[in-house]
Design an enzyme around this catalytic site. Structure first.
Site, PDB file in Angstrom:
ATOM      1  CE  LYS A 153      -6.667  -7.563  -1.686  1.00 28.11           C
ATOM      2  NZ  LYS A 153      -7.082  -7.245  -0.204  1.00 28.11           N
ATOM      3  CE  LYS A 174      -4.621  -1.593   1.669  1.00 28.98           C
ATOM      4  NZ  LYS A 174      -5.844  -2.177   2.285  1.00 28.98           N
ATOM      5  CE  LYS A 232     -12.950  -1.923   1.635  1.00 32.42           C
ATOM      6  NZ  LYS A 232     -13.725  -3.345   1.869  1.00 32.42           N
TER       7      LYS A 232
HETATM    8  P1  ATP Z   1      -8.480  -3.238   0.387  1.00 28.58           P
HETATM    9  O1  ATP Z   1      -8.531  -4.209  -0.857  1.00 28.58           O
HETATM   10  O2  ATP Z   1      -8.661  -1.861   0.548  1.00 28.58           O
HETATM   11  O3  ATP Z   1      -7.041  -3.688   1.243  1.00 28.58           O
HETATM   12  P2  ATP Z   1      -9.893  -5.116   0.736  1.00 28.58           P
HETATM   13  O4  ATP Z   1     -10.505  -5.258  -0.388  1.00 28.58           O
HETATM   14  O5  ATP Z   1      -8.975  -6.241   1.265  1.00 28.58           O
HETATM   15  O6  ATP Z   1      -9.578  -3.802   0.533  1.00 28.58           O
HETATM   16  P3  ATP Z   1     -10.863  -4.876   3.524  1.00 28.58           P
HETATM   17  O7  ATP Z   1     -12.168  -4.112   3.936  1.00 28.58           O
HETATM   18  O8  ATP Z   1      -9.668  -4.211   3.833  1.00 28.58           O
HETATM   19  O9  ATP Z   1     -11.054  -5.004   2.350  1.00 28.58           O
HETATM   20  O10 ATP Z   1     -11.728  -6.537   3.482  1.00 28.58           O
HETATM   21  C1  ATP Z   1     -12.720  -7.017   4.611  1.00 28.58           C
HETATM   22  C2  ATP Z   1     -12.420  -8.920   4.717  1.00 28.58           C
HETATM   23  O11 ATP Z   1     -12.490  -8.527   3.154  1.00 28.58           O
HETATM   24  C3  ATP Z   1     -10.905  -8.947   4.893  1.00 28.58           C
HETATM   25  O12 ATP Z   1     -11.002 -10.650   6.119  1.00 28.58           O
HETATM   26  C4  ATP Z   1      -9.401  -9.781   3.937  1.00 28.58           C
HETATM   27  O13 ATP Z   1      -9.138 -10.727   3.833  1.00 28.58           O
HETATM   28  C5  ATP Z   1     -11.337  -9.743   3.304  1.00 28.58           C
HETATM   29  N1  ATP Z   1     -10.785  -9.767   1.844  1.00 28.58           N
HETATM   30  C6  ATP Z   1     -11.057  -9.069   0.059  1.00 28.58           C
HETATM   31  N2  ATP Z   1     -10.273  -9.111  -0.757  1.00 28.58           N
HETATM   32  C7  ATP Z   1     -10.896 -10.305  -0.571  1.00 28.58           C
HETATM   33  C8  ATP Z   1     -10.479 -11.481  -1.962  1.00 28.58           C
HETATM   34  N3  ATP Z   1     -10.280 -10.922  -2.959  1.00 28.58           N
HETATM   35  N4  ATP Z   1     -10.551 -12.194  -1.325  1.00 28.58           N
HETATM   36  C9  ATP Z   1     -11.073 -13.133  -0.459  1.00 28.58           C
HETATM   37  N5  ATP Z   1     -10.961 -12.541   0.971  1.00 28.58           N
HETATM   38  C10 ATP Z   1     -11.136 -10.491   1.022  1.00 28.58           C
END
Ligand code: ATP
Ligand code: LTN
Length: 334
Positions: free
Chosen positions: A197, A114, A200
Site C-alpha cells: 500500500k 504498526k 504515509k
Molecule cells: P498510514 O500508512 O500511516 O496508516 P495512511 O497513509 O493510510 O497512513 P490514513 O490517514 O490512515 O493514511 O488514511 C486516510 C484514508 O486514506 C483512509 O480512508 C485510508 O483507507 C485511505 N488510504 C490510505 N492509503 C491508501 C491507499 N494506498 N490506497 C487507497 N486508500 C488509501
C-alpha cells in the site's frame, strides 16, 4: 426526507496527503457531500497513538484541514472539523473500550503491523485501542456510510460489532454503518514496491506521490516507478503489479476506462504511458496545492471555519452521548 449520514476521518500524520489518500478516500468525500449529510474529521487523537511532536501536530492538523478544503470540501455543504474539538469522541471511546474483548482488539491487523514496527511492547495502549476510537468517531454521528480505502475494512467490521453489541445490551442506540469502498482505487500501491500500500508511515519518499509536492518531483517519481519486465501496457495484477497500479491511477484521474488505455498505448512501450500518468497526477494535484497554500496563508480564517465545523459536529455528538449516558446507567447531573 433527511439525507443519509456519512462520516470519515484522516490522520494529520504527514506534511501532505498522498495519492492513495486522495483517490481512496478524499475524492469520495468531495462527491458525497452533495448527496449525504457529511461529517469529515481530522483525527488528531488518532495521530498521538504513535510518538509525535506537538508543534508538528498543530501544523499538520491545519495542513490537513486546508488540503481537505482545497480538494473541494465546502464548509457550506458539509461539516469539516478537528476530532479533539469534540470531546465526546474520547468519551464514547471509553464506553466502547469497556465493551471490547482483549482478544477481539488483538486481532486487528493494522495494530499488528504498526506495533511490529516499533517493537510490540514499545507500542502504546492507545495504538492498541485505536480502532475502538475510530468506532466511536463513526457511531457518534449515526453514520450510514464510511468512505475509506480497503485497509479499513476490518475496523468497519469492528465498528458494526460494537454498535450491535451496545444496541443488544442497552437498547437501540446506534446506526450500523456500511463501508463505502471503490474497488478500482481501494488500494493504490507504492511506486517502488507495487504490492504494498502507498502509505504515509511506511512508503519510502520515492514510492509515494504527495499532493503538495512540486510538479517536477512528481514527474520524476512517476518516470522512475517500478514497472515490470516486458513492454506491454496491460492490467495484470499478478504479473504486472507496477503497470497495473499506474493504469488504475491514470484511469481514476482521467475517467478513461482501463481497456481504452491499454488500446491507446499498445505497441508504444512504457515511456509515453508514464509521461501521461505523470501529467494526469500533476494536473490533479496542482490546483489543490495552490489552494492549500492560500488557505494556510490565512490561519485565522481556517481556524474560524474549523470552529464552525466543531460547533455543528458537537451538537450531533452531544445528542448521541446524552442517550449513551442514560442507556449505560450514568447518573444524570442534578
Ligand atoms: P498510514 O500508512 O500511516 O496508516 P495512511 O497513509 O493510510 O497512513 P490514513 O490517514 O490512515 O493514511 O488514511 C486516510 C484514508 O486514506 C483512509 O480512508 C485510508 O483507507 C485511505 N488510504 C490510505 N492509503 C491508501 C491507499 N494506498 N490506497 C487507497 N486508500 C488509501
Ligand atoms: N483509521 C483511519 C482513520 C480514521 C477514520 C475514522 C476513517 C479515524 N477515524 C473514522 C473513517 C472513519 C485510517 O487509518 N485510515
Amino acid at each position: 426526507m433527511a439525507r443519509p449520514r456519512v462520516l470519515s476521518g484522516i490522520q494529520p500524520t504527514a506534511d501532505s496527503f498522498h495519492l492513495g489518500n486522495y483517490l481512496g478516500a478524499v475524492r469520495q468525500w468531495v462527491t458525497m457531500q452533495e448527496t449525504y449529510d457529511a461529517f469529515y474529521c481530522v483525527v488528531d487523537l488518532h495521530a498521538i497513538t504513535v510518538p509525535h511532536d506537538p508543534a508538528e501536530l498543530r501544523r499538520r492538523s491545519r495542513v490537513a484541514a486546508a488540503q481537505l478544503l482545497a480538494a473541494g470540501l465546502d464548509p457550506e455543504r458539509c461539516t469539516v472539523f478537528v476530532q479533539s474539538h469534540v470531546p465526546e469522541h474520547a468519551e464514547l471511546a471509553w464506553v466502547l473500550n469497556c465493551l471490547t474483548g482483549m482478544g477481539e482488539a488483538g486481532r486487528m491487523t493494522q495494530f499488528k503491523d504498526k506495533s511490529a514496527k516499533q517493537g510490540e511492547s514499545a507500542a502504546s495502549v492507545g495504538l492498541f485501542t485505536y480502532p475502538i476510537l475510530q468506532a466511536a468517531d463513526i457511531l457518534l454521528y449515526q453514520a450510514d456510510r464510511v468512505p475509506v480505502g480497503a485497509d479499513q475494512k476490518q475496523h468497519l467490521e469492528l465498528t458494526r460489532d460494537l454498535g450491535q453489541r451496545f444496541n443488544h445490551r442497552f437498547g437501540e442506540t446506534f446506526t450500523l454503518p456500511q463501508p463505502h469502498i471503490l474497488k478500482e482505487v481501494e488500494k493504490i500501491t507504492d511506486l517502488q514496491d507495487p504490492t504494498a500500500k502507498m502509505s504515509k508511515s511506511s512508503s519510502s519518499p520515492q514510492g509515494i506521490l504527495d499532493v503538495l509536492e512540486a510538479p517536477g518531483t512528481l514527474r520524476k517519481k512517476v518516470m522512475r516507478a517500478v514497472t515490470d519486465t516486458g513492454t506491454d501496457v496491460l492490467a495484470d495484477d499478478d504479473n504486472k503489479p507496477g503497470v497495473t497500479n499506474l493504469l488504475r491511477i491514470q484511469s481514476a484521474l482521467t475517467g478513461t476506462p482501463i481497456p481504452e488505455l491499454e488500446a491507446r498505448y499498445a505497441g508504444q512501450g512504457y515511456g509515453t504511458f508514464k509521461k501521461d500518468v505523470a501529467e494526469a497526477v500533476v494536473e490533479a494535484f496542482s490546483p489543490i496545492r495552490e489552494r492549500t497554500e492560500k488557505l494556510l496563508a490565512n490561519e485565522a480564517e481556517l481556524d474560524r471555519l474549523l470552529a464552525i465545523g466543531a460547533e455543528r459536529a458537537g451538537a450531533v455528538a452531544r445528542g448521541t452521548m446524552a442517550t449513551v449516558r442514560d442507556r449505560i446507567g450514568f447518573l444524570p447531573r442534578a
